[in-house]
Write a protein that holds these residues in place. Structure first.
Motif, PDB file in Angstrom:
ATOM      1  N   ASP A   1      -1.531 -37.315  71.841  1.00 35.55           N
ATOM      2  CA  ASP A   1      -2.682 -37.048  72.212  1.00 35.55           C
ATOM      3  C   ASP A   1      -3.767 -38.451  72.462  1.00 35.55           C
ATOM      4  N   GLY A   2      -3.025 -39.343  71.952  1.00 38.21           N
ATOM      5  CA  GLY A   2      -3.866 -40.583  72.151  1.00 38.21           C
ATOM      6  C   GLY A   2      -4.609 -41.222  70.745  1.00 38.21           C
ATOM      7  N   HIS A   3      -4.869 -40.369  69.745  1.00 34.14           N
ATOM      8  CA  HIS A   3      -5.237 -40.643  68.578  1.00 34.14           C
ATOM      9  C   HIS A   3      -4.509 -41.782  67.663  1.00 34.14           C
ATOM     10  N   TYR A   4      -5.063 -42.575  67.170  1.00 35.95           N
ATOM     11  CA  TYR A   4      -4.573 -43.727  66.369  1.00 35.95           C
ATOM     12  C   TYR A   4      -5.244 -44.109  65.135  1.00 35.95           C
ATOM     13  N   GLY A   5      -4.870 -44.850  64.176  1.00 30.28           N
ATOM     14  CA  GLY A   5      -5.485 -45.313  63.088  1.00 30.28           C
ATOM     15  C   GLY A   5      -4.539 -46.330  62.268  1.00 30.28           C
ATOM     16  N   LEU A   6      -5.324 -47.472  61.868  1.00 33.89           N
ATOM     17  CA  LEU A   6      -4.694 -48.481  61.144  1.00 33.89           C
ATOM     18  C   LEU A   6      -5.524 -48.990  60.002  1.00 33.89           C
ATOM     19  N   LEU A   7      -4.851 -49.276  59.087  1.00 32.19           N
ATOM     20  CA  LEU A   7      -5.826 -49.957  57.983  1.00 32.19           C
ATOM     21  C   LEU A   7      -5.083 -50.560  56.944  1.00 32.19           C
ATOM     22  N   GLY A   8      -5.823 -51.969  56.608  1.00 29.46           N
ATOM     23  CA  GLY A   8      -5.206 -52.710  55.653  1.00 29.46           C
ATOM     24  C   GLY A   8      -5.693 -52.675  54.285  1.00 29.46           C
ATOM     25  N   ARG A   9      -4.805 -52.886  53.253  1.00 31.32           N
ATOM     26  CA  ARG A   9      -5.327 -52.700  51.924  1.00 31.32           C
ATOM     27  C   ARG A   9      -4.527 -53.928  51.042  1.00 31.32           C
ATOM     28  N   GLY A  10      -5.191 -54.243  49.747  1.00 35.74           N
ATOM     29  CA  GLY A  10      -4.818 -55.062  49.061  1.00 35.74           C
ATOM     30  C   GLY A  10      -4.556 -54.631  47.744  1.00 35.74           C
ATOM     31  N   ILE A  11      -3.867 -55.332  46.750  1.00 36.87           N
ATOM     32  CA  ILE A  11      -3.812 -54.981  45.402  1.00 36.87           C
ATOM     33  C   ILE A  11      -5.331 -55.337  44.669  1.00 36.87           C
ATOM     34  N   GLY A  12      -6.121 -54.316  43.968  1.00 29.23           N
ATOM     35  CA  GLY A  12      -7.126 -54.905  43.249  1.00 29.23           C
ATOM     36  C   GLY A  12      -6.782 -54.500  41.862  1.00 29.23           C
ATOM     37  N   ARG A  13      -7.653 -54.936  40.775  1.00 29.22           N
ATOM     38  CA  ARG A  13      -7.516 -54.693  39.563  1.00 29.22           C
ATOM     39  C   ARG A  13      -7.301 -53.175  39.048  1.00 29.22           C
TER      40      ARG A  13
ATOM     41  N   LEU B   1       1.225 -50.845  64.228  1.00 26.39           N
ATOM     42  CA  LEU B   1      -0.025 -50.690  63.774  1.00 26.39           C
ATOM     43  C   LEU B   1      -0.068 -50.968  62.467  1.00 26.39           C
ATOM     44  N   SER B   2       0.733 -50.613  61.462  1.00 27.59           N
ATOM     45  CA  SER B   2       0.675 -50.905  60.026  1.00 27.59           C
ATOM     46  C   SER B   2       0.973 -52.525  59.740  1.00 27.59           C
ATOM     47  N   HIS B   3       1.922 -52.991  60.455  1.00 27.96           N
ATOM     48  CA  HIS B   3       2.005 -54.479  60.514  1.00 27.96           C
ATOM     49  C   HIS B   3       0.767 -55.395  61.115  1.00 27.96           C
ATOM     50  N   MET B   4       0.253 -54.702  61.988  1.00 30.07           N
ATOM     51  CA  MET B   4      -1.084 -55.345  62.603  1.00 30.07           C
ATOM     52  C   MET B   4      -2.266 -55.401  61.289  1.00 30.07           C
ATOM     53  N   ALA B   5      -2.206 -54.050  61.038  1.00 27.65           N
ATOM     54  CA  ALA B   5      -3.429 -54.005  59.766  1.00 27.65           C
ATOM     55  C   ALA B   5      -3.004 -54.954  58.647  1.00 27.65           C
ATOM     56  N   ARG B   6      -1.903 -54.865  58.205  1.00 28.32           N
ATOM     57  CA  ARG B   6      -1.491 -56.082  57.099  1.00 28.32           C
ATOM     58  C   ARG B   6      -1.769 -57.487  57.552  1.00 28.32           C
TER      59      ARG B   6
ATOM     60  N   GLN C   1     -13.794 -42.434  56.022  1.00 25.66           N
ATOM     61  CA  GLN C   1     -12.860 -41.708  56.964  1.00 25.66           C
ATOM     62  C   GLN C   1     -12.599 -42.131  58.322  1.00 25.66           C
ATOM     63  N   GLN C   2     -13.670 -42.955  58.799  1.00 24.21           N
ATOM     64  CA  GLN C   2     -13.748 -43.173  60.250  1.00 24.21           C
ATOM     65  C   GLN C   2     -12.924 -44.846  60.545  1.00 24.21           C
ATOM     66  N   ARG C   3     -12.621 -45.285  59.354  1.00 25.44           N
ATOM     67  CA  ARG C   3     -12.540 -46.750  59.584  1.00 25.44           C
ATOM     68  C   ARG C   3     -10.998 -47.029  60.275  1.00 25.44           C
ATOM     69  N   GLY C   4     -11.114 -47.701  61.211  1.00 22.89           N
ATOM     70  CA  GLY C   4      -9.883 -48.199  61.967  1.00 22.89           C
ATOM     71  C   GLY C   4      -9.399 -47.134  62.782  1.00 22.89           C
ATOM     72  N   ARG C   5      -9.937 -46.132  63.232  1.00 22.50           N
ATOM     73  CA  ARG C   5      -9.510 -45.093  63.986  1.00 22.50           C
ATOM     74  C   ARG C   5     -10.118 -45.307  65.388  1.00 22.50           C
ATOM     75  N   GLY C   6      -9.090 -44.776  66.448  1.00 23.88           N
ATOM     76  CA  GLY C   6      -9.302 -44.751  67.858  1.00 23.88           C
ATOM     77  C   GLY C   6      -8.504 -43.866  68.585  1.00 23.88           C
ATOM     78  N   ARG C   7      -8.852 -43.923  69.960  1.00 26.41           N
ATOM     79  CA  ARG C   7      -8.129 -42.988  70.847  1.00 26.41           C
ATOM     80  C   ARG C   7      -7.935 -43.464  71.982  1.00 26.41           C
ATOM     81  N   VAL C   8      -6.881 -43.447  72.662  1.00 24.45           N
ATOM     82  CA  VAL C   8      -6.524 -43.953  74.123  1.00 24.45           C
ATOM     83  C   VAL C   8      -6.876 -42.701  74.680  1.00 24.45           C
ATOM     84  N   ALA C   9      -8.242 -42.614  75.660  1.00 22.02           N
ATOM     85  CA  ALA C   9      -8.540 -41.371  76.087  1.00 22.02           C
ATOM     86  C   ALA C   9      -7.490 -40.769  77.245  1.00 22.02           C
ATOM     87  N   ARG C  10      -6.629 -41.673  77.884  1.00 25.05           N
ATOM     88  CA  ARG C  10      -6.089 -41.187  78.939  1.00 25.05           C
ATOM     89  C   ARG C  10      -4.877 -40.125  78.503  1.00 25.05           C
TER      90      ARG C  10
END
Length: 272
Positions: free
Chosen positions: A120-132, A237-242, A82-91
């Protein structure tokens, strides 16, 4: 700090401080990471200050915790997906305006990415591939647009009341509105509902049930690639994760800088 102690003390904080402390909750749990321990100590001290009605001190301590968390990176490395790829820009944490978020997905070949950004600065990005055992089926793009919304909402213990979520995919938006109206059995064509090994429920089943319980959330359309700051940030972010699935680069500082730049634009011209 026990969960019940955290929640009991958290209730003493006014809404802006309450929401900020809640996003730092994971750092109050036991850890072997010295940086995480320092962040947790600042949060615990903030809650103690709130207990004695020292709200100014509580706010300053949360400022410290958020700064340490930003320096530490996109959350601690743990086994919690649940915490993978998440961050926050605190300013941008102190913003008092109603929260607005944008989500997006990117797919190319057998690799995809999802992303979200919140005002409010929260963000997240996550890459994924196709598995079996990939359950996506034929509606790959649509399903990943919806997974991006789930990724946003599961970033909170409870999604903030009244948050607006912007999507550039009308098909995904229609499902969210149907689920919010109680049609939780409606699923994209080909999406497998078989039992998951890694979760109690399929992602979209969980999302549908959560959306049905939250009539206060607003899901709205935004035209893609039209210069809308939050949409452009989520798209980036989605392109960066891919791309990160296929080529090595330091993801964290790029994501942080991208979000900060687009949020600066958003807050300078704040409008849905």
């Amino acid at each position: 700090m026990r969960p019940d102690e955290f929640l009991r003390t958290l209730a003493l904080l006014p809404p802006p401080l309450h929401d900020r402390a809640l996003t730092l909750r994971d750092f109050t749990r036991p850890t072997r990471c010295d940086d995480c321990q320092r962040i947790g100590d600042a949060v615990r001290l903030a809650l103690t200050a709130a207990h004695y009605d020292e709200l100014t001190s509580a706010g300053e301590l949360l400022d410290t915790a958020e700064r340490l968390a930003a320096d530490h990176g996109i959350h601690r490395r743990s086994g919690d997906d649940q915490q993978r790829g998440r961050g926050r820009v605190a300013r941008w944490a102190a913003t008092s305006a109603p929260l607005v978020a944008a989500t997006d997905a990117s797919w190319k070949g057998r690799v995809g990415g999802i992303g979200y950004v919140v005002s409010d600065g929260h963000y997240g990005l996550l890459g994924r591939g196709i598995g079996r055992l990939d359950p996506t089926g034929a509606s790959r793009v649509l399903i990943n647009e919806l997974r991006a919304v789930d990724y946003l909402l599961t970033g909170y213990d409870e999604a903030p009341v009244g948050m607006t979520v912007l999507l550039d995919c009308l098909a995904a938006l229609r499902y969210l509105h149907r689920w919010q109206a109680g049609e939780t059995s409606a699923m994209p064509a080909g999406y497998s509902l078989r039992e998951r090994r890694w979760s109690d429920q399929p992602t979209l089943v969980r999302l549908a049930e959560q959306v049905a319980r939250r009539p206060d959330l607003t899901f709205a359309h935004v035209k893609g690639h039209s210069g809308h700051a939050l949409n452009e940030a989520a798209d980036g972010l989605s392109h960066m994760a891919r791309r990160r699935r296929e080529e090595p680069f330091d993801l964290r500082p790029r994501a942080h800088a991208l979000v900060d730049a687009f949020l600066r634009d958003w807050h300078a011209n704040a409008t849905l």
